[in-house]
Write an enzyme that holds these catalytic residues in place. Structure first.
Site, PDB file in Angstrom:
ATOM      1  CB  ALA A  57      -0.925  -0.018   1.214  1.00 38.26           C
ATOM      2  CB  CYS A  96      -4.778  -6.227   5.050  1.00 35.72           C
ATOM      3  SG  CYS A  96      -4.456  -4.605   5.759  1.00 35.72           S
ATOM      4  CG  ASN A  99       5.031 -12.452   1.459  1.00 32.36           C
ATOM      5  OD1 ASN A  99       4.163 -12.045   2.220  1.00 32.36           O
ATOM      6  ND2 ASN A  99       6.026 -11.694   1.047  1.00 32.36           N
ATOM      7  N   GLY A 100       7.543 -13.667   3.061  1.00 32.71           N
ATOM      8  CA  GLY A 100       7.898 -13.354   4.437  1.00 32.71           C
ATOM      9  C   GLY A 100       9.385 -13.421   4.683  1.00 32.71           C
TER      10      GLY A 100
HETATM   11  C1  LIG Z   1       3.885  -0.746   4.179  1.00 31.56           C
HETATM   12  C2  LIG Z   1       3.299  -2.078   3.807  1.00 31.56           C
HETATM   13  C3  LIG Z   1       2.164  -2.116   3.009  1.00 31.56           C
HETATM   14  C4  LIG Z   1       1.616  -3.350   2.633  1.00 31.56           C
HETATM   15  N1  LIG Z   1       0.511  -3.362   1.811  1.00 31.56           N
HETATM   16  C5  LIG Z   1      -0.008  -4.558   1.430  1.00 31.56           C
HETATM   17  C6  LIG Z   1      -1.109  -4.621   0.522  1.00 31.56           C
HETATM   18  O1  LIG Z   1      -1.618  -3.605   0.020  1.00 31.56           O
HETATM   19  N2  LIG Z   1      -1.582  -5.862   0.194  1.00 31.56           N
HETATM   20  C7  LIG Z   1      -1.024  -7.009   0.710  1.00 31.56           C
HETATM   21  O2  LIG Z   1      -1.484  -8.110   0.386  1.00 31.56           O
HETATM   22  N3  LIG Z   1       0.021  -6.972   1.536  1.00 31.56           N
HETATM   23  C8  LIG Z   1       0.537  -5.782   1.901  1.00 31.56           C
HETATM   24  N4  LIG Z   1       1.644  -5.757   2.703  1.00 31.56           N
HETATM   25  C9  LIG Z   1       2.263  -7.042   3.129  1.00 31.56           C
HETATM   26  C10 LIG Z   1       3.364  -7.437   2.151  1.00 31.56           C
HETATM   27  O3  LIG Z   1       2.867  -7.643   0.838  1.00 31.56           O
HETATM   28  C11 LIG Z   1       4.069  -8.719   2.619  1.00 31.56           C
HETATM   29  O4  LIG Z   1       3.115  -9.746   2.721  1.00 31.56           O
HETATM   30  C12 LIG Z   1       4.757  -8.578   3.978  1.00 31.56           C
HETATM   31  O5  LIG Z   1       5.420  -7.334   4.093  1.00 31.56           O
HETATM   32  C13 LIG Z   1       5.763  -9.710   4.201  1.00 31.56           C
HETATM   33  O6  LIG Z   1       6.719  -9.733   3.160  1.00 31.56           O
HETATM   34  P1  LIG Z   1       8.224  -9.138   3.347  1.00 31.56           P
HETATM   35  O7  LIG Z   1       8.820  -9.859   4.516  1.00 31.56           O
HETATM   36  O8  LIG Z   1       8.899  -9.413   2.043  1.00 31.56           O
HETATM   37  O9  LIG Z   1       8.067  -7.667   3.662  1.00 31.56           O
HETATM   38  C14 LIG Z   1       2.203  -4.551   3.082  1.00 31.56           C
HETATM   39  C15 LIG Z   1       3.355  -4.501   3.877  1.00 31.56           C
HETATM   40  C16 LIG Z   1       3.915  -3.302   4.220  1.00 31.56           C
HETATM   41  C17 LIG Z   1       5.162  -3.286   5.065  1.00 31.56           C
END
Ligand SMILES: Cc1cc2nc3c(=O)[nH]c(=O)nc-3n(C[C@H](O)[C@H](O)[C@H](O)COP(=O)(O)O)c2cc1C
Length: 321
Positions: free
Chosen positions: A16, A97, A195-196
């Site tokens: 987002a 979310c 993911n994660g």
């Molecule tokens: C600032 C921010 C905004 C996010 N917005 C969304 C979103 O719009 N839709 C969604 O499915 N996940 C959203 N996420 C989650 C990420 O897509 C992802 O699942 C999560 O950050 C874990 O992945 P990472 O460890 O690579 O960050 C958001 C995460 C962050 C930090």
């Protein structure tokens, strides 16, 4: 996805306020195989909300992008899909979310508590969409029930699922449970995206290998660092990731700013770019002072001056005088 060819595994997550057309293009140019819009309210689409429609804009020639919707009513999801512009390669439904303003409406992560509704959303979307429907889920609301949940989505017609290896209650804290993602992968016939915590090219490849998933989705690791995709692809080919020189990072930050000016107009772009520029310059000398300075900028010209001063290694105290 073809496991043998590099460049097909690493995907830009929906984020987002971040994954607009400008940033998606920057990541695609650096090796992201696929990308998502940020989450878009299905309800707001049906109200024809102008700001919501802006989130659906794509860059010329954009391919390999999915639109992510959130909602809790199957008929509204279906109506929203009918209103989407042509050209998105897939439709993803947000089931992860953790934000209270979303979950209190039964949307996003709240769906992890209501598998019947989650499946109904997928079925409604599949009936309406002419492209694959996917879902992005977590392990559960506050405990791991990911296998049953994911299987139900598969039966409902989901073409793939992305699993963020945390519960909704965990939000972004603790470590993502890669074993739990691997278990979902083994239990499903459809592709599973892991993911994660894929925060570096090394971790992205480790997550791919650990889970055996078809792909890895990257969110936080791409902030200010679109080169993570190039690096992950290189490592996948058993090549060393390229060191990205500071000058290239700064040039890309400027190019991002200019592209945003074209896309949003010169009055809005600086506001939108503040966070991106802080991320691009994180870890550089005077980065904290630069972040403060970016936040005070009103024009793109002021931002360019800060970046150019950083390139010539001027002390930040020179810049703000
Ligand atoms: C600032 C921010 C905004 C996010 N917005 C969304 C979103 O719009 N839709 C969604 O499915 N996940 C959203 N996420 C989650 C990420 O897509 C992802 O699942 C999560 O950050 C874990 O992945 P990472 O460890 O690579 O960050 C958001 C995460 C962050 C930090």
């Amino acid at each position: 996805m073809n496991k043998k060819s590099a460049g097909t595994h690493f995907i830009l997550a929906p984020i987002a306020g971040v994954t607009d057309a400008v940033f998606r293009k920057i990541c695609a140019e650096r090796g992201a195989a696929f990308a998502y819009t940020e989450m878009v309210s299905a309800k707001a689409l049906t109200y024809k909300d102008a700001r919501t429609y802006e989130l659906l804009r794509r860059y010329p020639g954009e391919k390999n992008t999915g639109v992510q919707l959130f909602g809790s009513e199957p008929d509204i999801i279906a109506r929203a899909i009918g209103l989407l512009p042509e050209g998105f390669a897939s439709i993803d439904i947000n089931m992860g979310c953790p934000a209270k303003k979303i979950t209190q409406n039964g949307e996003g992560g709240a769906l992890m508590k209501n598998v019947a509704l989650a499946a109904a959303l997928v079925r409604a979307a599949v009936r309406e969409a002419g492209v694959p429907v996917t879902a992005k889920m977590r392990l559960g609301w506050d405990n791991n029930m990911a296998i049953d949940f994911a299987r139900t989505l598969e039966d409902a017609g989901a073409a793939a699922v992305t699993v963020h290896g945390r519960t909704v209650s965990q939000q972004y804290g603790g470590k993502a449970d890669w074993d739990a993602i691997a278990e979902v992968k083994r239990a499903l016939s459809i592709p599973v995206i892991a993911n994660g915590d894929a925060l570096s090219p090394e971790k992205a490849n480790a997550l791919l290998k650990h889970t055996g998933c078809e792909g890895v989705m990257i969110a936080r690791g791409a902030l200010g660092n679109p080169w993570i995709f190039e690096g992950a692809n290189a490592l996948f080919r058993c090549e060393a990731p390229r060191e990205i020189p500071q000058a290239e990072r700064l040039e890309t930050a400027k190019a991002h700013l200019f592209a945003a000016c074209e896309y949003y107009g010169e009055s809005r772009a600086p506001l939108i770019l503040r966070k991106h520029l802080a991320w691009y310059t994180k870890g550089m000398k005077n980065s904290a002072a630069m972040r403060v300075a970016f936040n005070a900028c009103v024009t793109a010209g002021e931002m360019v001056e800060i970046i150019d001063n950083c390139k010539t290694n001027k002390e930040h105290s020179d810049i703000i005088e």
